[in-house]
Scaffold this motif. Sequence first.
Motif, PDB file in Angstrom:
ATOM      1  N   PRO A  52       0.801  -1.220   0.000  1.00  0.00           N
ATOM      2  CA  PRO A  52       0.000   0.000   0.000  1.00  0.00           C
ATOM      3  C   PRO A  52       0.845   1.287   0.000  1.00  0.00           C
ATOM      4  CG  PRO A  52      -0.782  -1.523   1.684  1.00  0.00           C
ATOM      5  CD  PRO A  52       0.478  -2.092   1.129  1.00  0.00           C
ATOM      6  N   ALA A  53       1.895   1.322   0.809  1.00  0.00           N
ATOM      7  CA  ALA A  53       2.718   2.531   0.864  1.00  0.00           C
ATOM      8  C   ALA A  53       3.454   2.739  -0.456  1.00  0.00           C
ATOM      9  CB  ALA A  53       3.695   2.453   2.035  1.00  0.00           C
ATOM     10  N   GLY A  54       3.883   1.656  -1.086  1.00  0.00           N
ATOM     11  CA  GLY A  54       4.524   1.760  -2.395  1.00  0.00           C
ATOM     12  C   GLY A  54       3.562   2.270  -3.457  1.00  0.00           C
ATOM     13  N   ARG A  55       2.302   1.813  -3.380  1.00  0.00           N
ATOM     14  CA  ARG A  55       1.285   2.305  -4.319  1.00  0.00           C
ATOM     15  C   ARG A  55       1.040   3.799  -4.102  1.00  0.00           C
ATOM     16  NH1 ARG A  55      -2.098  -1.999  -2.692  1.00  0.00           N
ATOM     17  NH2 ARG A  55      -3.788  -0.523  -2.400  1.00  0.00           N
ATOM     18  N   LEU A  56       1.020   4.228  -2.837  1.00  0.00           N
ATOM     19  CA  LEU A  56       0.823   5.651  -2.552  1.00  0.00           C
ATOM     20  C   LEU A  56       2.010   6.465  -3.068  1.00  0.00           C
ATOM     21  CD1 LEU A  56      -1.001   7.798  -1.361  1.00  0.00           C
ATOM     22  CD2 LEU A  56       0.006   7.343   0.873  1.00  0.00           C
ATOM     23  N   LEU A  57       3.219   5.947  -2.907  1.00  0.00           N
ATOM     24  CA  LEU A  57       4.394   6.619  -3.463  1.00  0.00           C
ATOM     25  C   LEU A  57       4.247   6.773  -4.973  1.00  0.00           C
ATOM     26  CD1 LEU A  57       7.275   7.786  -3.189  1.00  0.00           C
ATOM     27  CD2 LEU A  57       8.105   5.443  -3.518  1.00  0.00           C
ATOM     28  N   GLY A  58       3.733   5.742  -5.632  1.00  0.00           N
ATOM     29  CA  GLY A  58       3.507   5.827  -7.076  1.00  0.00           C
ATOM     30  C   GLY A  58       2.541   6.943  -7.439  1.00  0.00           C
ATOM     31  N   LEU A  59       1.470   7.118  -6.663  1.00  0.00           N
ATOM     32  CA  LEU A  59       0.508   8.194  -6.914  1.00  0.00           C
ATOM     33  C   LEU A  59       1.161   9.561  -6.707  1.00  0.00           C
ATOM     34  CD1 LEU A  59      -2.638   6.691  -5.125  1.00  0.00           C
ATOM     35  CD2 LEU A  59      -2.234   6.858  -7.601  1.00  0.00           C
ATOM     36  N   VAL A  60       1.942   9.680  -5.630  1.00  0.00           N
ATOM     37  CA  VAL A  60       2.642  10.940  -5.343  1.00  0.00           C
ATOM     38  C   VAL A  60       3.594  11.275  -6.491  1.00  0.00           C
ATOM     39  CG1 VAL A  60       4.398  11.978  -3.836  1.00  0.00           C
ATOM     40  CG2 VAL A  60       2.414  10.831  -2.831  1.00  0.00           C
ATOM     41  N   ASN A  61       4.398  10.313  -6.907  1.00  0.00           N
ATOM     42  CA  ASN A  61       5.377  10.574  -7.958  1.00  0.00           C
ATOM     43  C   ASN A  61       4.734  10.797  -9.319  1.00  0.00           C
ATOM     44  OD1 ASN A  61       7.664  10.792  -6.400  1.00  0.00           O
ATOM     45  ND2 ASN A  61       8.124   8.601  -6.511  1.00  0.00           N
ATOM     46  N   ARG A  62       3.595  10.168  -9.565  1.00  0.00           N
ATOM     47  CA  ARG A  62       2.858  10.428 -10.803  1.00  0.00           C
ATOM     48  C   ARG A  62       2.491  11.908 -10.876  1.00  0.00           C
ATOM     49  NH1 ARG A  62      -3.043   8.598 -10.570  1.00  0.00           N
ATOM     50  NH2 ARG A  62      -3.026  10.515  -9.366  1.00  0.00           N
ATOM     51  N   ASP A  63       1.980  12.463  -9.759  1.00  0.00           N
ATOM     52  CA  ASP A  63       1.572  13.869  -9.747  1.00  0.00           C
ATOM     53  C   ASP A  63       2.773  14.812  -9.783  1.00  0.00           C
ATOM     54  OD1 ASP A  63      -1.097  13.203  -9.826  1.00  0.00           O
ATOM     55  OD2 ASP A  63      -1.351  13.289  -7.657  1.00  0.00           O
ATOM     56  N   ARG A  64       3.861  14.423  -9.140  1.00  0.00           N
ATOM     57  CA  ARG A  64       5.081  15.257  -9.212  1.00  0.00           C
ATOM     58  C   ARG A  64       5.618  15.294 -10.646  1.00  0.00           C
ATOM     59  NH1 ARG A  64       7.921  16.952  -4.761  1.00  0.00           N
ATOM     60  NH2 ARG A  64       9.899  16.718  -5.873  1.00  0.00           N
ATOM     61  N   THR A  65       5.652  14.144 -11.294  1.00  0.00           N
ATOM     62  CA  THR A  65       6.150  14.085 -12.668  1.00  0.00           C
ATOM     63  C   THR A  65       5.263  14.904 -13.598  1.00  0.00           C
ATOM     64  OG1 THR A  65       7.093  11.906 -12.240  1.00  0.00           O
ATOM     65  CG2 THR A  65       6.779  12.502 -14.542  1.00  0.00           C
ATOM     66  N   ALA A  66       3.946  14.805 -13.418  1.00  0.00           N
ATOM     67  CA  ALA A  66       3.013  15.584 -14.235  1.00  0.00           C
ATOM     68  C   ALA A  66       3.220  17.082 -14.043  1.00  0.00           C
ATOM     69  CB  ALA A  66       1.573  15.198 -13.900  1.00  0.00           C
TER      70      ALA A  66
END
Length: 190
Positions: A52-66
Amino acid sequence: MLGRAVLIVVIGVAPTLLAASVFPEEAGAAGRKRAPARPTAPARTAGDGAGPAGRLLGLVNRDRTAAGLAPLTLDKDLGAIAAGFSVRLAQEGALRHNQGFLSPPSLARLNATKLGENVGLDCSLEAAHRGFMGSPHHRANILDPDFASVGISVLPAGGSLYVVEDFAAVPRPAPPVSARARSGTRRRGR
């Protein structure tokens, strides 16, 4: 105290979210109480990028990259802080900031120039992340270009998820000094 700014937001009842940032001259505090909940699973950090924490990191980094920002890297120390604090929140039935983390001694211990924290309680990771991104102060932490590392903890308790995101900015290395500048020798034109 004069000169201290506090950046804390408490939003709604469900989801319940808190955001704070601390610079060397800042500190903040806030709290929201609910019935204590016994954790139903161990706190999960994004140490290996999975779960779950890794999935949340993915969401955070998706928005940072965007937003044109570099992705955050995981920091084991920040992850341990986030995990310990999420357990404490669930045991206390509270939602508040970790004043030990958001403090000048913590800045020094972590060799950080700035710290930030998002704390939330929601029914799913996606809902927690949407809530963070929908709040100006939480969003500011996630999209802060100064932050380079993060520790994330997700703890299921009482039918909800306690989510802690601890951010840190560390000093950037100084640019290399040329051999000429180090020696103090100047070359004269002819």
